[in-house]
Design a protein around this motif. Structure first.
Motif, PDB file in Angstrom:
ATOM      1  N   ASP A 174      11.357  15.431  -0.184  1.00  0.00           N
ATOM      2  CA  ASP A 174      11.040  14.619   0.988  1.00  0.00           C
ATOM      3  C   ASP A 174       9.537  14.367   1.010  1.00  0.00           C
ATOM      4  N   PRO A 175       9.061  13.388   0.214  1.00  0.00           N
ATOM      5  CA  PRO A 175       7.621  13.134   0.161  1.00  0.00           C
ATOM      6  C   PRO A 175       7.098  12.592   1.478  1.00  0.00           C
ATOM      7  N   PRO A 176       5.874  12.921   1.831  1.00  0.00           N
ATOM      8  CA  PRO A 176       5.322  12.427   3.102  1.00  0.00           C
ATOM      9  C   PRO A 176       5.033  10.933   3.083  1.00  0.00           C
ATOM     10  N   ASP A 177       4.726  10.394   1.908  1.00  0.00           N
ATOM     11  CA  ASP A 177       4.404   8.973   1.788  1.00  0.00           C
ATOM     12  C   ASP A 177       5.514   8.284   0.996  1.00  0.00           C
ATOM     13  N   LYS A 178       6.235   7.389   1.648  1.00  0.00           N
ATOM     14  CA  LYS A 178       7.325   6.667   0.990  1.00  0.00           C
ATOM     15  C   LYS A 178       7.559   5.359   1.728  1.00  0.00           C
ATOM     16  N   VAL A 179       7.502   4.255   1.003  1.00  0.00           N
ATOM     17  CA  VAL A 179       7.682   2.937   1.607  1.00  0.00           C
ATOM     18  C   VAL A 179       8.446   2.030   0.636  1.00  0.00           C
ATOM     19  N   TYR A 180       9.101   1.019   1.228  1.00  0.00           N
ATOM     20  CA  TYR A 180       9.586  -0.116   0.445  1.00  0.00           C
ATOM     21  C   TYR A 180       8.454  -1.144   0.370  1.00  0.00           C
ATOM     22  N   ARG A 181       8.410  -1.850  -0.738  1.00  0.00           N
ATOM     23  CA  ARG A 181       7.524  -3.012  -0.840  1.00  0.00           C
ATOM     24  C   ARG A 181       8.409  -4.219  -1.168  1.00  0.00           C
ATOM     25  N   LEU A 182       8.356  -5.219  -0.286  1.00  0.00           N
ATOM     26  CA  LEU A 182       9.215  -6.390  -0.395  1.00  0.00           C
ATOM     27  C   LEU A 182       8.417  -7.561  -0.947  1.00  0.00           C
ATOM     28  N   TRP A 183       8.891  -8.114  -2.078  1.00  0.00           N
ATOM     29  CA  TRP A 183       8.226  -9.242  -2.737  1.00  0.00           C
ATOM     30  C   TRP A 183       9.033 -10.517  -2.494  1.00  0.00           C
ATOM     31  N   MET A 184       8.303 -11.626  -2.393  1.00  0.00           N
ATOM     32  CA  MET A 184       8.941 -12.910  -2.092  1.00  0.00           C
ATOM     33  C   MET A 184       8.356 -14.019  -2.974  1.00  0.00           C
ATOM     34  N   ARG A 185       9.249 -14.911  -3.393  1.00  0.00           N
ATOM     35  CA  ARG A 185       8.818 -16.158  -4.046  1.00  0.00           C
ATOM     36  C   ARG A 185       9.634 -17.296  -3.463  1.00  0.00           C
ATOM     37  N   VAL A 186       8.950 -18.357  -3.023  1.00  0.00           N
ATOM     38  CA  VAL A 186       9.595 -19.511  -2.409  1.00  0.00           C
ATOM     39  C   VAL A 186       9.274 -20.735  -3.254  1.00  0.00           C
ATOM     40  N   GLN A 187      10.325 -21.465  -3.640  1.00  0.00           N
ATOM     41  CA  GLN A 187      10.175 -22.681  -4.426  1.00  0.00           C
ATOM     42  C   GLN A 187      10.768 -23.864  -3.667  1.00  0.00           C
ATOM     43  N   LEU A 188       9.994 -24.938  -3.586  1.00  0.00           N
ATOM     44  CA  LEU A 188      10.432 -26.172  -2.940  1.00  0.00           C
ATOM     45  C   LEU A 188      10.301 -27.308  -3.949  1.00  0.00           C
ATOM     46  N   ARG A 189      11.430 -27.903  -4.324  1.00  0.00           N
ATOM     47  CA  ARG A 189      11.455 -28.966  -5.326  1.00  0.00           C
ATOM     48  C   ARG A 189      10.784 -28.531  -6.632  1.00  0.00           C
ATOM     49  N   GLY A 190      10.950 -27.263  -6.990  1.00  0.00           N
ATOM     50  CA  GLY A 190      10.365 -26.753  -8.225  1.00  0.00           C
ATOM     51  C   GLY A 190       8.924 -26.311  -8.116  1.00  0.00           C
ATOM     52  N   ILE A 191       8.275 -26.479  -6.964  1.00  0.00           N
ATOM     53  CA  ILE A 191       6.884 -26.079  -6.742  1.00  0.00           C
ATOM     54  C   ILE A 191       6.867 -24.741  -6.018  1.00  0.00           C
ATOM     55  N   ILE A 192       6.124 -23.786  -6.552  1.00  0.00           N
ATOM     56  CA  ILE A 192       6.042 -22.458  -5.941  1.00  0.00           C
ATOM     57  C   ILE A 192       5.088 -22.517  -4.746  1.00  0.00           C
ATOM     58  N   MET A 193       5.603 -22.259  -3.565  1.00  0.00           N
ATOM     59  CA  MET A 193       4.787 -22.255  -2.359  1.00  0.00           C
ATOM     60  C   MET A 193       4.100 -20.908  -2.147  1.00  0.00           C
ATOM     61  N   VAL A 194       4.772 -19.840  -2.505  1.00  0.00           N
ATOM     62  CA  VAL A 194       4.203 -18.508  -2.344  1.00  0.00           C
ATOM     63  C   VAL A 194       4.884 -17.567  -3.324  1.00  0.00           C
ATOM     64  N   HIS A 195       4.129 -16.604  -3.819  1.00  0.00           N
ATOM     65  CA  HIS A 195       4.662 -15.558  -4.695  1.00  0.00           C
ATOM     66  C   HIS A 195       3.758 -14.339  -4.516  1.00  0.00           C
ATOM     67  N   HIS A 196       4.160 -13.439  -3.640  1.00  0.00           N
ATOM     68  CA  HIS A 196       3.292 -12.312  -3.318  1.00  0.00           C
ATOM     69  C   HIS A 196       4.091 -11.170  -2.686  1.00  0.00           C
ATOM     70  N   LEU A 197       3.365 -10.094  -2.388  1.00  0.00           N
ATOM     71  CA  LEU A 197       3.921  -8.974  -1.638  1.00  0.00           C
ATOM     72  C   LEU A 197       3.995  -9.381  -0.175  1.00  0.00           C
ATOM     73  N   GLU A 198       5.205  -9.516   0.338  1.00  0.00           N
ATOM     74  CA  GLU A 198       5.398 -10.049   1.680  1.00  0.00           C
ATOM     75  C   GLU A 198       5.282  -8.988   2.761  1.00  0.00           C
ATOM     76  N   ALA A 199       5.863  -7.810   2.543  1.00  0.00           N
ATOM     77  CA  ALA A 199       5.876  -6.812   3.609  1.00  0.00           C
ATOM     78  C   ALA A 199       6.085  -5.421   3.018  1.00  0.00           C
ATOM     79  N   MET A 200       5.699  -4.427   3.800  1.00  0.00           N
ATOM     80  CA  MET A 200       5.968  -3.022   3.477  1.00  0.00           C
ATOM     81  C   MET A 200       6.769  -2.427   4.631  1.00  0.00           C
ATOM     82  N   VAL A 201       7.852  -1.746   4.293  1.00  0.00           N
ATOM     83  CA  VAL A 201       8.768  -1.184   5.278  1.00  0.00           C
ATOM     84  C   VAL A 201       8.879   0.313   5.042  1.00  0.00           C
TER      85      VAL A 201
END
Length: 359
Positions: A174-201
């Motif tokens: 049971d480590p004291p430090d433990k998180v999820y890291r959620l990554w996201m990539r959004v493409q619109l008409r083949g163009i990448i609008m964002v590609h990054h670490l979106e949130a930590m839970v």
């Protein structure tokens, strides 16, 4: 090259400047040949995140050289040697990173203790943990990868959101430090609008408040067979195992100048593709370095049409303009290559080699 081959040396023994397709620098790093291009330009850090990364690199490098004891550096060096050899590094580089959108995926295994110290501390800093971490991670293996389920939902204000359900990993301690890291990539008409670490839970944080949130039913006929009912029951049981989650309603674009806005809601996207993937980052104690898990499954969501939304039309038109510019640049490159080969037909072999290598 003829003289080099005549003396019977291995290509892996090359060091210094070499001319292949262009001028490059060759070095031998722990038994692996490394070819590096000459830098064409130097870019200073521009974003806030890049400035933080550069500052942390300088800080952690100084800590390793000036603060760690000989025993402490030996721990990091010993752990670095256990990660893999030049064979494993080259194998990972050849295989590439498939079915993942997570940047800085742990593909590198050939490194020194200094490199591993910086990697683990950078991971701790970018995951919200206290740092610096002066002790090497315990040899207990990487944490198990999490699971992720994403569904489209409708909020009370009429906007659309994405509900990300996360399945916590089974940890040996049971480590004291433990998180999820959620990554996201959004493409619109083949163009990448964002590609990054979106949130930590936080692992074990539970689900967000879903009062007034309604799921968006998928189009299509309802299942009537017994096998389909069993499949639906299995999916519902799988959802019960995903006890953590986060509700996303939009994202911050990477290029604010191009898109004209800082934040885009999902309701303003017309048939865009959203890719989501999670990983787990843990640290055994507050003194040990952080480690990350393998990526989770990759979830792909196609957002519905927005025919009567003026903002969706504006963003789609920007994507079309970018696509036309990319196609025009590609055609110009192909035309230049055709002209070169037509001209090369009248050149000698020595002239072609001199033209390509530039030496």
């Amino acid at each position: 090259m003829e003289v080099f081959m005549a003396i019977g040396r291995s290509f892996a023994n090359i060091k210094g400047g070499v001319s292949l397709s262009e001028k490059m620098i060759a070095t031998n790093w722990k038994g692996m040949l490394v070819l590096r291009d000459y830098p064409l330009e130097y870019n200073q850090a521009r974003t806030r995140r890049q400035s933080i990364v550069v500052s942390n690199l300088s800080t952690f490098s100084g800590l390793y050289n000036r603060v760690l004891t000989v025993k402490g550096r030996a721990e990091w060096e010993a752990l670095a040697k256990m990660l893999g050899s030049a064979y494993h590094q080259e194998k990972r580089m050849v295989m590439g990173r498939r079915n993942t959108i997570i940047q800085c995926n742990p593909g590198g295994v050939l490194m020194s203790g200094h490199d591993l110290f910086i990697r683990c501390n950078m991971l701790a800093a970018m995951s919200g943990f206290t740092h610096p971490r002066l002790r090497a991670p315990l040899i207990t293996g990487l944490p198990p990868s999490p699971g992720i389920l994403v569904s489209q939902v409708m909020l009370q204000n009429g906007e659309m959101g994405l509900l990300c359900r996360l399945r916590p990993p089974v940890l040996s301690n049971d480590p004291p430090d433990k998180v999820y890291r959620l990554w996201m990539r959004v493409q619109l008409r083949g163009i990448i609008m964002v590609h990054h670490l979106e949130a930590m839970v936080k692992i074990g944080g539970g689900m967000p408040n879903l009062e007034g949130v309604m799921p968006i039913e998928k189009d299509g006929p309802k299942p009537i067979s017994h096998q389909m009912e069993q499949l639906i029951a299995m999916e519902e049981a799988d959802k019960q195992m995903h006890t953590d989650g986060i509700l996303l309603t939009g994202f911050e674009v990477s290029n604010k100048k191009m898109w004209g806005v800082e934040r885009v809601p999902f309701s303003a996207l017309d048939v865009a593709t959203v890719l989501l993937q999670a990983e787990v980052v843990v640290a055994d104690t507050s003194e040990h370095g952080a480690v990350r898990s393998a990526p989770s499954n990759l979830e792909e969501i196609v957002l519905p049409e927005q025919l009567d939304n003026p903002e969706a039309k504006r963003l789609s038109e920007i994507a079309r303009i970018c696509n036309r510019a990319k196609n025009k640049k590609r055609q110009a490159k192909n035309t230049a290559m055709k002209r070169f080969f037509l001209k090369a037909a009248d050149m000698t072999k020595e002239e072609i080699v001199k033209k390509v290598i530039g030496s």
